[in-house]
Design a protein around this motif. Structure first.
Motif, mmCIF file in Angstrom:
data_model
loop_
_atom_site.group_PDB
_atom_site.id
_atom_site.type_symbol
_atom_site.label_atom_id
_atom_site.label_comp_id
_atom_site.label_asym_id
_atom_site.label_seq_id
_atom_site.Cartn_x
_atom_site.Cartn_y
_atom_site.Cartn_z
ATOM 1 N N ARG A 153 12.223 16.048 1.086
ATOM 2 C CA ARG A 153 11.757 14.890 0.895
ATOM 3 C C ARG A 153 10.669 15.021 2.678
ATOM 4 N NH1 ARG A 153 15.624 11.996 1.285
ATOM 5 N NH2 ARG A 153 15.839 10.454 3.063
ATOM 6 N N SER A 154 11.369 14.881 4.061
ATOM 7 C CA SER A 154 10.627 14.905 4.569
ATOM 8 C C SER A 154 9.840 15.448 4.661
ATOM 9 C CB SER A 154 11.431 15.041 6.108
ATOM 10 O OG SER A 154 12.532 14.066 6.278
ATOM 11 N N SER A 155 9.374 16.977 4.487
ATOM 12 C CA SER A 155 8.161 17.724 5.299
ATOM 13 C C SER A 155 7.230 16.995 3.237
ATOM 14 C CB SER A 155 8.886 19.146 4.593
ATOM 15 O OG SER A 155 9.778 19.331 5.540
ATOM 16 N N LEU A 156 7.740 16.746 2.602
ATOM 17 C CA LEU A 156 7.017 15.819 1.536
ATOM 18 C C LEU A 156 5.683 14.809 2.130
ATOM 19 C CD1 LEU A 156 8.803 16.814 -2.009
ATOM 20 C CD2 LEU A 156 6.743 18.609 -0.906
ATOM 21 N N ALA A 196 1.070 -1.763 0.185
ATOM 22 C CA ALA A 196 -0.133 0.035 0.251
ATOM 23 C C ALA A 196 1.048 0.967 0.024
ATOM 24 C CB ALA A 196 -1.114 -0.350 1.027
ATOM 25 N N GLY A 197 1.914 1.201 0.823
ATOM 26 C CA GLY A 197 2.804 2.075 0.839
ATOM 27 C C GLY A 197 3.790 2.657 -0.594
ATOM 28 N N ILE A 198 3.883 1.467 -1.441
ATOM 29 C CA ILE A 198 4.337 1.887 -2.792
ATOM 30 C C ILE A 198 3.698 2.594 -3.543
ATOM 31 C CG2 ILE A 198 5.376 0.573 -4.566
ATOM 32 C CD1 ILE A 198 6.271 -1.314 -2.750
ATOM 33 N N VAL A 199 1.734 1.922 -3.776
ATOM 34 C CA VAL A 199 0.833 2.149 -4.193
ATOM 35 C C VAL A 199 0.894 4.327 -4.198
ATOM 36 C CG1 VAL A 199 -0.989 2.083 -4.876
ATOM 37 C CG2 VAL A 199 0.082 0.195 -4.286
ATOM 38 N N TYR A 200 0.923 3.733 -3.181
ATOM 39 C CA TYR A 200 0.480 5.438 -1.964
ATOM 40 C C TYR A 200 1.455 7.063 -3.218
ATOM 41 C CZ TYR A 200 -0.503 9.574 0.701
ATOM 42 O OH TYR A 200 -0.629 10.872 1.030
ATOM 43 N N VAL A 201 2.718 6.175 -2.773
ATOM 44 C CA VAL A 201 4.242 6.693 -3.672
ATOM 45 C C VAL A 201 3.889 6.916 -4.714
ATOM 46 C CG1 VAL A 201 6.487 7.628 -3.851
ATOM 47 C CG2 VAL A 201 5.806 6.464 -1.103
ATOM 48 N N ARG A 202 3.801 5.656 -5.102
ATOM 49 C CA ARG A 202 3.642 5.973 -7.021
ATOM 50 C C ARG A 202 2.916 6.488 -7.788
ATOM 51 N NH1 ARG A 202 2.425 0.506 -9.305
ATOM 52 N NH2 ARG A 202 -0.057 1.055 -8.352
ATOM 53 N N THR A 203 1.222 7.076 -6.571
ATOM 54 C CA THR A 203 0.532 7.581 -7.098
ATOM 55 C C THR A 203 -0.038 9.552 -7.109
ATOM 56 O OG1 THR A 203 -0.736 7.451 -5.820
ATOM 57 C CG2 THR A 203 -1.006 5.848 -7.555
ATOM 58 N N ARG A 204 1.675 9.388 -6.581
ATOM 59 C CA ARG A 204 2.129 11.295 -6.231
ATOM 60 C C ARG A 204 3.501 11.178 -6.794
ATOM 61 N NH1 ARG A 204 -1.180 13.562 -2.987
ATOM 62 N NH2 ARG A 204 0.112 15.085 -2.095
ATOM 63 N N PRO A 205 3.572 11.923 -8.085
ATOM 64 C CA PRO A 205 4.585 11.905 -8.388
ATOM 65 C C PRO A 205 5.425 12.728 -7.902
ATOM 66 C CG PRO A 205 3.210 12.499 -10.162
ATOM 67 C CD PRO A 205 2.164 12.018 -8.385
ATOM 68 N N ILE A 206 5.040 13.925 -7.368
ATOM 69 C CA ILE A 206 6.336 14.938 -6.509
ATOM 70 C C ILE A 206 7.058 14.278 -5.535
ATOM 71 C CG2 ILE A 206 6.264 16.996 -4.911
ATOM 72 C CD1 ILE A 206 4.187 18.205 -6.672
ATOM 73 N N ILE A 207 6.255 12.797 -4.537
ATOM 74 C CA ILE A 207 7.038 12.538 -3.469
ATOM 75 C C ILE A 207 7.737 11.682 -4.015
ATOM 76 C CG2 ILE A 207 6.471 10.965 -1.893
ATOM 77 C CD1 ILE A 207 4.031 12.216 -1.003
ATOM 78 N N LEU A 208 7.337 10.708 -5.326
ATOM 79 C CA LEU A 208 8.349 9.853 -6.342
ATOM 80 C C LEU A 208 9.454 10.391 -6.978
ATOM 81 C CD1 LEU A 208 9.062 6.335 -6.773
ATOM 82 C CD2 LEU A 208 7.186 7.112 -8.924
#
Length: 420
Positions: free
Chosen positions: A333-336, A215-227
């Motif tokens: 990165r941490s703030s995002l 689930a964490g991978i899916v979440y990060v993958r769907t947010r290009p800025i965080i990825l």
């Protein structure tokens, strides 16, 4: 969550539970830094092979990579205090095993690699547990101040740990490993002694284990800025991992011995700590994305300078600049991540972040060892710095949204309420 806290939002340092968490974090970080210096110096002295330093990183990274996603799920379903306490106890056991191997007089590094695997397994659970426990202990209102103090204390430990490790090594590696085991045990006791009743983090969804783990991978993958942010850090540090070769520089290029090695390792943390103080007083109000890219580029240039230097002072300064530049990247990165992640996902998203961090650090050590064996120590570091600059250019083209990030708070406005 506010019902669990009796102190006002501006009194975080008078909160006994938070102070115990802080003591545990600092103590465990000191132990990790000391152990890193001692293991690297001892195994390099044993083999005189730069590739050995690469295997040190790989032995820690592989078990962490395999377990960190289940560890993130565990942090969202089980008591985070228990997870963190158990992890640091296992790391204390690893210190005892290093002590036993040293006292046995073995001249083979195999046993040390086996213990490093155990250590990496424990670290897989410590990262998500620590990052997701902090909001539970202090509450949402006091979280920003708690993060600031937690990060500052961490940098102090990172600064002092390597220098202390170099000095402690003079008393012998056996003494150093015994000290590390005791510090890890003290950290576990500090966390176990937190008496505050913490809210349960059970995930009531009916998702399969695989769906929860990813689930964490899916979440990060769907947010290009965080990825884009975490992958930029991954590849930049992966290629610019000069710190893995510090034992070689200290021994053969700068000729400063184990005490000098400790100072060199501390230089990166000194730069990061100094930049952390600056960022605490002068927050990034605008152009956060562009500043992050510039910082990573400076990191690459400083890596090249360090690689070519034969002067201890110049090398020390280059490492400080690397630490300061990396701190900017870490801050953004941490703030995002903190601003865009709901509490129910913090364990799993922090697990993904830790996977990227572990890849950039431990796997970066392996990459540095391999390239040093192929191209020589200086060539490997310089090549890594050039590679970092190339990554900056490529990522600016691949992630234009990250480059255009202005105010960090703007990212939070688009965060979903929940993503279980």
């Amino acid at each position: 969550m506010a019902g669990y806290f009796t102190l006002e939002a501006d009194s975080v340092l008078r909160d006994r539970a938070f102070m115990r968490l802080l003591i545990g974090r600092v103590t465990a970080t000191l132990a990790t830094q000391i152990q890193s210096v001692v293991v690297g110096w001892q195994l390099y002295a044993m083999t005189r092979d730069p590739l050995t330093l690469g295997w040190v990183g790989l032995a820690q990274f592989l078990p962490m990579a395999l377990l960190v996603l289940p560890a993130g799920d565990a942090a969202d379903r089980l008591p985070r205090r228990l997870i963190l306490t158990a992890s640091w106890l296992v790391q204390a056991i690893a210190g005892v095993l290093f002590l036993v191997l040293t006292l046995s007089g073995t001249e083979s590094p195999i046993g040390f690699f086996a213990v490093l695997v155990l250590f990496g397994m424990a670290r897989a659970f410590a990262g998500p547990g620590m990052q997701s426990l902090l909001p539970q202990v202090v509450g949402e209102r006091r979280l920003p101040k708690a993060i600031a103090w937690n990060s500052s204390a961490f940098q102090v430990a990172v600064i002092g740990g390597p220098a202390l490790g170099g000095g402690v090594y003079l008393a012998g590696p056996a003494f150093a490993y015994g000290l590390c085991a005791a510090l890890f045990a003290c950290a576990a006791v500090a966390i176990a002694s937190i008496r505050r009743r913490l809210p349960a983090r059970a995930d009531t969804s009916r998702a399969s284990a695989f769906a929860r783990f990813t689930a964490g991978i899916v979440y990060v993958r769907t947010r290009p800025i965080i990825l884009g942010a975490i992958s930029l850090d991954l590849f930049a540090v992966l290629l610019g991992g000069a710190t893995a070769l510090l034992p070689v520089y200290a021994h053969e290029i700068l000729h400063v011995g184990p005490a000098g090695l400790g100072l060199l390792r501390s230089a990166v943390a000194i730069g990061a700590f100094s930049m952390g103080i600056y960022l605490g007083r002068n927050a990034l109000e605008r152009r956060a994305g562009a500043i992050m890219f510039a910082a990573v580029a400076i990191f690459g240039v400083a890596t090249i300078v360090f690689g070519l230097s034969t002067s201890f002072m110049l090398s020390f300064m280059a490492l400080m600049v690397m630490g300061a530049a990396d701190m900017i990247s870490v801050f953004v990165r941490s703030s995002l991540i903190q601003l865009a992640t709901p509490d129910s996902m913090r364990g799993r998203v922090n697990a993904v972040n830790m996977l990227f961090i572990g890849a950039s650090n431990e796997l970066g050590e392996f990459e540095s060892g391999v390239t040093a064996a192929l191209f020589g120590t200086v060539g490997a570091v310089v090549l890594g710095g050039v590679g970092t600059l190339a990554v900056v250019g490529i990522w600016m083209a691949l992630f234009p949204a990250l480059r255009r990030v202005d105010r960090l708070n703007d990212v939070a406005t688009s965060a979903p309420a929940d993503s279980r």
